[in-house]
Write a protein that holds these residues in place. Structure first.
Motif, PDB file in Angstrom:
ATOM      1  N   VAL A 219       0.776  -1.156   0.010  1.00  0.00           N
ATOM      2  CA  VAL A 219       0.080  -0.096  -0.015  1.00  0.00           C
ATOM      3  C   VAL A 219       0.900   1.328   0.054  1.00  0.00           C
ATOM      4  CG1 VAL A 219      -1.612   1.379   1.299  1.00  0.00           C
ATOM      5  CG2 VAL A 219      -1.964  -1.115   1.110  1.00  0.00           C
ATOM      6  N   LYS A 220       1.797   1.222   0.853  1.00  0.00           N
ATOM      7  CA  LYS A 220       2.668   2.528   0.970  1.00  0.00           C
ATOM      8  C   LYS A 220       3.453   2.730  -0.386  1.00  0.00           C
ATOM      9  CE  LYS A 220       6.918   3.795   3.637  1.00  0.00           C
ATOM     10  NZ  LYS A 220       6.651   5.205   4.013  1.00  0.00           N
ATOM     11  N   ARG A 221       4.197   1.433  -0.987  1.00  0.00           N
ATOM     12  CA  ARG A 221       4.844   1.704  -2.156  1.00  0.00           C
ATOM     13  C   ARG A 221       3.713   2.264  -3.210  1.00  0.00           C
ATOM     14  NH1 ARG A 221       5.057  -3.672  -3.875  1.00  0.00           N
ATOM     15  NH2 ARG A 221       3.492  -3.457  -5.363  1.00  0.00           N
ATOM     16  N   LEU A 222       2.624   1.796  -3.438  1.00  0.00           N
ATOM     17  CA  LEU A 222       1.662   2.349  -4.356  1.00  0.00           C
ATOM     18  C   LEU A 222       1.287   3.730  -4.413  1.00  0.00           C
ATOM     19  CD1 LEU A 222      -0.166  -1.201  -4.912  1.00  0.00           C
ATOM     20  CD2 LEU A 222       1.277  -0.073  -6.712  1.00  0.00           C
ATOM     21  N   VAL A 223       0.893   4.128  -2.966  1.00  0.00           N
ATOM     22  CA  VAL A 223       0.351   5.513  -2.623  1.00  0.00           C
ATOM     23  C   VAL A 223       1.429   6.604  -3.084  1.00  0.00           C
ATOM     24  CG1 VAL A 223      -0.208   6.907  -0.914  1.00  0.00           C
ATOM     25  CG2 VAL A 223      -1.282   4.669  -1.045  1.00  0.00           C
ATOM     26  N   GLU A 224       2.804   6.023  -2.672  1.00  0.00           N
ATOM     27  CA  GLU A 224       4.031   7.180  -2.823  1.00  0.00           C
ATOM     28  C   GLU A 224       4.017   7.147  -4.468  1.00  0.00           C
ATOM     29  OE1 GLU A 224       6.734   6.620   1.174  1.00  0.00           O
ATOM     30  OE2 GLU A 224       7.231   5.447  -0.433  1.00  0.00           O
ATOM     31  N   ALA A 225       3.735   6.067  -5.007  1.00  0.00           N
ATOM     32  CA  ALA A 225       4.053   6.236  -6.543  1.00  0.00           C
ATOM     33  C   ALA A 225       2.786   6.729  -7.371  1.00  0.00           C
ATOM     34  CB  ALA A 225       4.448   4.742  -7.391  1.00  0.00           C
ATOM     35  N   HIS A 226       1.749   7.217  -6.628  1.00  0.00           N
ATOM     36  CA  HIS A 226       0.597   7.715  -7.159  1.00  0.00           C
ATOM     37  C   HIS A 226       0.154   6.489  -8.123  1.00  0.00           C
ATOM     38  CE1 HIS A 226       1.012  11.550  -5.098  1.00  0.00           C
ATOM     39  NE2 HIS A 226       2.311  11.646  -5.815  1.00  0.00           N
ATOM     40  N   ALA A 227       0.156   5.473  -7.872  1.00  0.00           N
ATOM     41  CA  ALA A 227      -0.234   4.393  -9.032  1.00  0.00           C
ATOM     42  C   ALA A 227      -1.346   4.071  -8.679  1.00  0.00           C
ATOM     43  CB  ALA A 227       0.779   3.096  -8.610  1.00  0.00           C
ATOM     44  N   LEU A 228      -2.291   4.104  -7.811  1.00  0.00           N
ATOM     45  CA  LEU A 228      -3.511   3.507  -7.670  1.00  0.00           C
ATOM     46  C   LEU A 228      -4.602   4.524  -8.308  1.00  0.00           C
ATOM     47  CD1 LEU A 228      -3.565   2.715  -3.802  1.00  0.00           C
ATOM     48  CD2 LEU A 228      -3.260   1.103  -5.699  1.00  0.00           C
ATOM     49  N   LYS A 229      -4.752   4.473  -9.540  1.00  0.00           N
ATOM     50  CA  LYS A 229      -5.680   5.089 -10.442  1.00  0.00           C
ATOM     51  C   LYS A 229      -6.866   4.445 -10.588  1.00  0.00           C
ATOM     52  CE  LYS A 229      -2.483   8.219 -12.463  1.00  0.00           C
ATOM     53  NZ  LYS A 229      -1.846   8.485 -11.460  1.00  0.00           N
ATOM     54  N   MET A 230      -7.863   4.161  -9.542  1.00  0.00           N
ATOM     55  CA  MET A 230      -9.008   3.275  -9.572  1.00  0.00           C
ATOM     56  C   MET A 230     -10.060   3.878 -10.763  1.00  0.00           C
ATOM     57  SD  MET A 230      -7.491   2.958  -6.484  1.00  0.00           S
ATOM     58  CE  MET A 230      -8.629   3.672  -4.896  1.00  0.00           C
ATOM     59  N   GLU A 231     -10.948   3.135 -11.089  1.00  0.00           N
ATOM     60  CA  GLU A 231     -12.049   3.607 -11.929  1.00  0.00           C
ATOM     61  C   GLU A 231     -12.793   4.923 -11.048  1.00  0.00           C
ATOM     62  OE1 GLU A 231     -10.667   0.133 -13.931  1.00  0.00           O
ATOM     63  OE2 GLU A 231     -11.163   0.521 -11.651  1.00  0.00           O
ATOM     64  N   ILE A 232     -13.134   5.923 -11.870  1.00  0.00           N
ATOM     65  CA  ILE A 232     -13.870   6.765 -11.124  1.00  0.00           C
ATOM     66  C   ILE A 232     -15.365   6.498 -10.994  1.00  0.00           C
ATOM     67  CG2 ILE A 232     -14.378   9.276 -10.993  1.00  0.00           C
ATOM     68  CD1 ILE A 232     -11.590   9.757 -12.053  1.00  0.00           C
ATOM     69  N   ILE A 233     -16.109   6.845 -10.175  1.00  0.00           N
ATOM     70  CA  ILE A 233     -17.622   6.464 -10.018  1.00  0.00           C
ATOM     71  C   ILE A 233     -18.368   7.857  -9.856  1.00  0.00           C
ATOM     72  CG2 ILE A 233     -19.520   5.316  -8.773  1.00  0.00           C
ATOM     73  CD1 ILE A 233     -17.174   3.621  -7.581  1.00  0.00           C
ATOM     74  N   PRO A 234     -18.916   8.498 -10.763  1.00  0.00           N
ATOM     75  CA  PRO A 234     -19.657   9.659 -10.906  1.00  0.00           C
ATOM     76  C   PRO A 234     -20.983   9.566 -10.243  1.00  0.00           C
ATOM     77  CG  PRO A 234     -19.367   9.201 -13.180  1.00  0.00           C
ATOM     78  CD  PRO A 234     -19.069   7.883 -12.231  1.00  0.00           C
ATOM     79  N   ASN A 235     -21.269  10.247  -9.067  1.00  0.00           N
ATOM     80  CA  ASN A 235     -22.511  10.190  -8.511  1.00  0.00           C
ATOM     81  C   ASN A 235     -23.010  11.441  -8.238  1.00  0.00           C
ATOM     82  OD1 ASN A 235     -24.289   9.487  -6.487  1.00  0.00           O
ATOM     83  ND2 ASN A 235     -23.025   8.952  -4.661  1.00  0.00           N
ATOM     84  N   PRO A 236     -24.048  11.670  -9.117  1.00  0.00           N
ATOM     85  CA  PRO A 236     -24.766  12.929  -9.214  1.00  0.00           C
ATOM     86  C   PRO A 236     -25.806  13.104  -8.200  1.00  0.00           C
ATOM     87  CG  PRO A 236     -25.665  11.335 -11.047  1.00  0.00           C
ATOM     88  CD  PRO A 236     -24.809  10.637 -10.002  1.00  0.00           C
ATOM     89  N   LYS A 237     -25.884  14.359  -7.451  1.00  0.00           N
ATOM     90  CA  LYS A 237     -26.846  14.811  -6.353  1.00  0.00           C
ATOM     91  C   LYS A 237     -27.431  15.931  -6.726  1.00  0.00           C
ATOM     92  CE  LYS A 237     -25.099  11.370  -3.510  1.00  0.00           C
ATOM     93  NZ  LYS A 237     -26.056  10.408  -2.491  1.00  0.00           N
TER      94      LYS A 237
END
Length: 468
Positions: free
Chosen positions: A310-328
């Motif tokens: 987790v530390k390695r991936l967060v530091e590398a800004h590698a966690l580019k998960m799919e974005i879920i748009p939630n309209p309100k």
């Protein structure tokens, strides 16, 4: 969908947004940059499209059958060693609003006067006592649940368990019309903000300093789960398997029933395991996605994470998960919340797997109909664990549908003198102004409907079997 390159207007939007966000002094620099980066990714339309024909069913190496996990060494010292590497994290950002409660959902009473949080604490206490280990509990709150949770956690100060809390990010809602933050438009209250989904757990763990502090104590794995899933208890066989096989990420999945057809599923895609959510599926493939023949498993959101990874991936800004748009909509203004889900991170970790676990590890309480199940004689309580009654022969739980009169916890509880016996129940449907006496037994298929304006009382000790 926007084009893959930022056109000028999008680039301008981001510049304007960045300058507007810099003036929001309610949030940290980390939150500001995380938010701007999420919006730029959304505008650039970098959404990963799934080619349906490339989807493969994962093999048993990728989604490991629970029964194939090695048995545990029958040795207290070895078990203590395993547990000393573990941290339990509960996602505690949700309010009990859908069930008519004002505070954190985790303080709703589940059984015998004990709340979700009480049960979680009792479970970990009994592990720590039994094995002489030190498994800490981490609660990820949102700005909605933070203050209330701190007051509640106070009552556990004398228990043999360290409880840490940290907050997930607080992001401003985006005004759809001009992509500016709602708080910049004078909406200074809580309505101007949102917590960006549990995919935020990785960066928030890191930004809070908790990740480094726990790594320094020799911790290696986090078991993360929703605080309302009563089945999400520490499983030593899973922990042992992950340590032996050096898996950086594990998602617990369980066989789909017709009630779970919308749940995300694991697929093999271009040589990697990844989560496929219904939002990523094109309309023409939706029916196939919902079929329990092709996609037999779904994500329980019980996740096991290697902390160094987790530390390695967060530091590398590698966690580019799919974005879920939630309209309100807030006070008539159309706004957008951009969120991510922790399950979608599976494809970024090395040697990530799923484990196909028994259904008993997925027992969420999302509505009062679920509360009826866990408060009934279908379950008993031992050491904080909710255990299914062996007298129930069917592997599936009864299907329960309660009308709007039962939606809020307060009115739900007032309508039952005592929770009915449902060990032999298959289906229950209740609508209208219905009240239950004490000691009622329900069996088979039962449908109870009160005519409009009529109060229907089920007498004490009534036995309803296959009745409409």
């Amino acid at each position: 969908m926007a084009t893959a390159t930022l056109n000028l207007t999008d680039a301008e939007k981001i510049t304007k947004l960045r300058s507007a966000v810099s003036g929001l002094n309610q949030i940290s620099e980390n939150e500001k940059s995380g938010f701007v980066s999420l919006v730029s990714r959304y505008l650039s339309g970098e959404a990963q499209t799934i080619e349906w024909s490339k989807i493969k069913t994962p093999t048993d190496e990728v989604v490991v059958p629970y029964d194939s996990l090695a048995p545990l060494p029958n040795d207290l010292a070895e078990t203590k060693k395993l547990l000393d590497k573990l941290v339990v994290l509960k996602l505690n950002g949700g309010l009990g609003t859908t069930m008519g409660c004002t505070g954190p959902k985790s303080v709703i009473e589940v059984r015998n006067g004990l709340t979700f949080l009480d049960l979680i604490v009792i479970q970990i206490e009994s592990l720590n006592s039994k094995y002489g280990c030190n498994v800490p509990l981490l609660l990820m709150n949102s700005f909605n649940t933070h203050d209330d949770t701190l007051k509640i956690v106070d009552k556990y100060t004398n228990s043999n368990i360290q409880i840490h809390t940290f907050n997930q990010s607080q992001y401003p809602r985006l005004v759809v019309e001009d992509f500016m933050p709602l708080p910049c438009k004078g909406q200074s209250g809580k309505d101007g903000w949102y917590p960006p989904g549990h995919g935020d757990v990785f960066s928030s763990l890191m930004n809070s300093g908790k990740l480094d502090a726990l790594l320094a104590q020799g911790k290696e794995y986090i078991f993360a789960a929703n605080s309302d899933n009563l089945g999400a208890i520490v499983d030593l066989k899973i922990l042992n398997h992950l340590i032996q096989n050096k898996n950086e990420y594990c998602m617990e999945v369980t066989p789909k029933t017709l009630a779970d057809v919308k749940g995300g599923t694991l697929i093999s895609y271009e040589g990697k395991v990844q989560l496929l959510e219904i939002a990523q599926v094109a309309d023409e493939n939706i029916n196939e996605f919902k079929s329990i023949e092709k996609f037999k498993i779904f994500n329980t959101n019980n996740l096991w994470l290697n902390m160094k990874a987790v530390k390695r991936l967060v530091e590398a800004h590698a966690l580019k998960m799919e974005i879920i748009p939630n309209p309100k909509e807030v006070d008539g203004v159309k706004v957008l919340q951009l969120e991510t889900a922790a399950g979608a991170a599976i494809r970024f970790f090395d040697n990530a797997i799923g484990i196909n676990v028994p259904r008993s590890r997925f027992l969420p309480v999302k509505a009062t109909s679920d509360l009826l199940l866990v408060q009934s004689d279908l379950y008993t309580l031992a050491d904080g664990f909710v255990v299914r009654n062996k007298a129930r022969t069917s592997p599936a739980n009864p299907s329960i549908e309660l009308g709007p009169e039962f939606k809020k916890v307060g009115s739900f509880l007032s309508r039952f003198k005592s929770i009915p016996s449902i060990i032999e129940l298959d289906n229950l449907k209740v609508s209208g102004d219905v009240w239950f006496g004490a000691g009622v037994t329900l069996k088979g298929n039962v449908s109870i409907s009160a005519k409009p304006g009529v109060k229907l009382e089920i007498p004490d000790k009534a036995v309803l079997e296959n009745k409409v």
